[in-house]
Design an enzyme around this catalytic site. Sequence first.
Site, PDB file in Angstrom:
ATOM      1  CG  ASN A  12       0.583  -5.036   3.414  1.00 39.70           C
ATOM      2  OD1 ASN A  12       1.256  -6.035   3.295  1.00 39.70           O
ATOM      3  ND2 ASN A  12       0.326  -4.495   4.597  1.00 39.70           N
ATOM      4  CB  SER A  36      -3.172  -6.896   6.678  1.00 40.62           C
ATOM      5  OG  SER A  36      -2.134  -6.569   5.779  1.00 40.62           O
ATOM      6  CD  GLU A  91      -0.101   5.619   3.433  1.00 42.08           C
ATOM      7  OE1 GLU A  91       0.093   4.408   3.622  1.00 42.08           O
ATOM      8  OE2 GLU A  91       0.340   6.219   2.437  1.00 42.08           O
TER       9      GLU A  91
END
Length: 271
Positions: free
Chosen positions: A214, A212, A124
């Site tokens: 998060n 991951s 991102e």
Amino acid sequence: MKVIVANYAGFCSGVKRAIKLAEDALKKGKRVYTLGPIIHNQAVVDELEKKGIKSIPTFKKAENAIIVIRSHGLEPNALNEIKTYGYAVVDATCPYVRRAQNYVKNLKKEGYSVVIVGEAKHPEVKGLIGFAGDAGMVYEPSMLLPSKKIGVVAQTTIGISDLRVALGDLIERAEEIKVYNTICAETKFRISSALDISQQVDLMIVVGGKNSANTTHLAELCRKIKPTYHIERASELDKVCLKDARVVGVTAGTSTPQWIIEEVVKKLEGY
Ligand code: F3S
């Protein structure tokens, strides 16, 4: 053993949407590729591959294929290149990420140097930097500021404390700062409900891919309150020391499907 599951845990709306768009693309009878794993969860990626949605590290020249852009989004140059290769594109960029991209574009247009607060290697953030072009940079403590006008945008999945620290540092040195708090609501809900149940339990289990960001961040935050284990699947519970734990809390990152959470809860309840 009593098990408390966080009110907000597992797939977020952006991930659900990306998977749905990829599955819908399959119905068009073409090959479907994602640029990199559609989410950071190997079990889900394997399931999708069985259905025909393949993750590839980079795109190749191919006809009759659909490329799905992940919820993390993609830098505009790469997107244009994919199109010139003749691929059909399904853009599953999460609306929250799209909003951050639009803020970056506007800041650049208004003459700000754009500082992204997040992990430089995260897809991102790479995408956001792509939208900022020469005006963009990823925040580092005590970084040199290239201009007096600084625009700040956050990676959607960071914790508010990381944004707060970066702003505290930047404000000391910049003459003008324009800040967009682009941390997404779903990240905020997951963090606050994980912290909430951490107070009520003896031990926390955080479920999700080790890759991951998060999920790892959720585990770090819970660890500050209670002993915490980050696992990917229920089978790893055998290695967790549950001795003396009467009440166990369970939460999961945004890339963890409901069936994996249920598998973990069921196993815990069986102890
Ligand atoms: Fe989107 Fe937030 Fe999920 S940015 S992909 S809803 S974590």
